[in-house]
Design a protein around this motif. Structure first.
Motif, PDB file in Angstrom:
ATOM      1  N   LYS A   1       8.247  -2.284  -7.771  1.00 33.66           N
ATOM      2  CA  LYS A   1       8.137  -0.832  -7.640  1.00 33.66           C
ATOM      3  C   LYS A   1       9.167  -0.122  -8.504  1.00 33.66           C
ATOM      4  O   LYS A   1       8.859   0.875  -9.177  1.00 33.66           O
ATOM      5  CB  LYS A   1       8.302  -0.429  -6.171  1.00 33.66           C
ATOM      6  CG  LYS A   1       8.249   1.054  -5.936  1.00 33.66           C
ATOM      7  CD  LYS A   1       6.915   1.616  -6.324  1.00 33.66           C
ATOM      8  CE  LYS A   1       6.869   3.102  -6.001  1.00 33.66           C
ATOM      9  NZ  LYS A   1       5.606   3.688  -6.356  1.00 33.66           N
TER      10      LYS A   1
ATOM     11  N   ILE B   1       0.848  -1.201   0.000  1.00 28.42           N
ATOM     12  CA  ILE B   1       0.000   0.000   0.000  1.00 28.42           C
ATOM     13  C   ILE B   1       0.883   1.250   0.000  1.00 28.42           C
ATOM     14  O   ILE B   1       0.598   2.218  -0.710  1.00 28.42           O
ATOM     15  CB  ILE B   1      -0.959  -0.021   1.216  1.00 28.42           C
ATOM     16  CG1 ILE B   1      -2.000  -1.114   1.011  1.00 28.42           C
ATOM     17  CG2 ILE B   1      -1.620   1.324   1.414  1.00 28.42           C
ATOM     18  CD1 ILE B   1      -2.857  -1.382   2.221  1.00 28.42           C
ATOM     19  N   GLY B   2       1.972   1.217   0.753  1.00 26.09           N
ATOM     20  CA  GLY B   2       2.891   2.351   0.759  1.00 26.09           C
ATOM     21  C   GLY B   2       3.511   2.587  -0.602  1.00 26.09           C
ATOM     22  O   GLY B   2       3.658   3.738  -1.047  1.00 26.09           O
TER      23      GLY B   2
ATOM     24  N   SER C   1       9.477   8.667  -2.570  1.00 22.85           N
ATOM     25  CA  SER C   1       9.356   7.343  -3.191  1.00 22.85           C
ATOM     26  C   SER C   1      10.704   6.657  -3.283  1.00 22.85           C
ATOM     27  O   SER C   1      10.801   5.436  -3.120  1.00 22.85           O
ATOM     28  CB  SER C   1       8.712   7.457  -4.567  1.00 22.85           C
ATOM     29  OG  SER C   1       9.493   8.280  -5.412  1.00 22.85           O
TER      30      SER C   1
ATOM     31  N   TYR D   1       2.194   1.754  -3.484  1.00 25.34           N
ATOM     32  CA  TYR D   1       1.130   2.233  -4.367  1.00 25.34           C
ATOM     33  C   TYR D   1       0.863   3.722  -4.121  1.00 25.34           C
ATOM     34  O   TYR D   1       0.665   4.491  -5.059  1.00 25.34           O
ATOM     35  CB  TYR D   1      -0.149   1.420  -4.140  1.00 25.34           C
ATOM     36  CG  TYR D   1      -1.339   1.955  -4.872  1.00 25.34           C
ATOM     37  CD1 TYR D   1      -1.471   1.781  -6.243  1.00 25.34           C
ATOM     38  CD2 TYR D   1      -2.339   2.647  -4.197  1.00 25.34           C
ATOM     39  CE1 TYR D   1      -2.569   2.279  -6.925  1.00 25.34           C
ATOM     40  CE2 TYR D   1      -3.432   3.150  -4.864  1.00 25.34           C
ATOM     41  CZ  TYR D   1      -3.542   2.962  -6.223  1.00 25.34           C
ATOM     42  OH  TYR D   1      -4.631   3.470  -6.885  1.00 25.34           O
ATOM     43  N   MET D   2       0.870   4.115  -2.854  1.00 26.59           N
ATOM     44  CA  MET D   2       0.551   5.495  -2.510  1.00 26.59           C
ATOM     45  C   MET D   2       1.651   6.484  -2.915  1.00 26.59           C
ATOM     46  O   MET D   2       1.370   7.662  -3.127  1.00 26.59           O
ATOM     47  CB  MET D   2       0.295   5.627  -1.007  1.00 26.59           C
ATOM     48  CG  MET D   2      -0.910   4.852  -0.524  1.00 26.59           C
ATOM     49  SD  MET D   2      -2.435   5.448  -1.167  1.00 26.59           S
ATOM     50  CE  MET D   2      -2.675   6.865  -0.149  1.00 26.59           C
ATOM     51  N   THR D   3       2.892   6.032  -3.027  1.00 31.67           N
ATOM     52  CA  THR D   3       3.973   6.962  -3.366  1.00 31.67           C
ATOM     53  C   THR D   3       3.986   7.317  -4.847  1.00 31.67           C
ATOM     54  O   THR D   3       4.623   8.297  -5.225  1.00 31.67           O
ATOM     55  CB  THR D   3       5.344   6.378  -2.989  1.00 31.67           C
ATOM     56  OG1 THR D   3       5.526   5.134  -3.638  1.00 31.67           O
ATOM     57  CG2 THR D   3       5.472   6.242  -1.492  1.00 31.67           C
ATOM     58  N   GLY D   4       3.314   6.564  -5.663  1.00 34.36           N
ATOM     59  CA  GLY D   4       3.273   6.881  -7.089  1.00 34.36           C
ATOM     60  C   GLY D   4       4.505   6.364  -7.811  1.00 34.36           C
ATOM     61  O   GLY D   4       5.384   5.753  -7.225  1.00 34.36           O
TER      62      GLY D   4
END
Length: 171
Positions: free
Chosen positions: A163, A93-94, A106, A96-99
């Motif tokens: 990522k 989730i982290g 990020s 995904y949230m950082t873009g």
């Protein structure tokens, strides 16, 4: 000249709650037919506690056997082996949230995502040393916990690679 003398009134009495806090607690009589909960012991006065401590020594718990200790150590080792898998959803989730853009936040998140599993794998021997079973028959399942620990950390590394690929840093 006339001097003015001030006559001060006595201070007001303290509120009831202050008096209640400063007074000794009163024991309430037991009313009702409810039994005490298991393990509850009524508080004793100083005289009663000194008499009862001299009369009856407190029973001590018997130490666990080596088989019980090995079983407990193995359970704790399994908890430690599966712990990286419990962090995977939070890390995903982290990530995904950082873009997918290259920003300091990020990049730091990805760095920590790679650093944590690598250091965990490199320090695996001291981490699992305290859970080493004394019984030779349990050594096989103990090695299995180490293999699962490595696999769970490899999953965290795979998340980091995913990522980095999403950020466009892999060829």
């Amino acid at each position: 000249m006339a001097s003015i003398t001030s006559i001060s009134a006595p201070p007001p009495p303290p509120p009831q709650w202050v008096l209640d806090l400063n007074s000794a607690p009163t024991t309430k009589p037991k009313t009702g037919n409810f039994p005490d909960p298991p393990g509850y012991t009524a508080p004793l006065s100083a005289k009663q506690s000194s008499k009862s401590s001299k009369a009856q020594p407190t029973p001590s718990r018997k130490p666990p056997t080596t088989a019980e200790m090995d079983t407990l150590k193995l359970k704790k080792a399994w908890e430690l082996a599966i712990a990286p898998a419990k962090q995977l959803p939070m890390n995903a989730i982290g990530m995904y949230m950082t873009g997918n853009s290259l920003q300091i936040f990020s990049i730091m998140m990805v760095f920590m995502l790679f650093k944590t599993p690598i250091t965990a794998i490199l320090t695996m021997q001291p981490t699992f040393a305290r859970f080493e079973p004394g019984d030779e028959s349990k050594r096989g399942s103990f090695w299995l916990t180490k293999i699962v620990f490595i696999a769970m950390n490899c999953l965290a590394l795979a998340l980091g690679i995913w990522k980095v690929n999403g950020m466009g840093l892999l060829p």
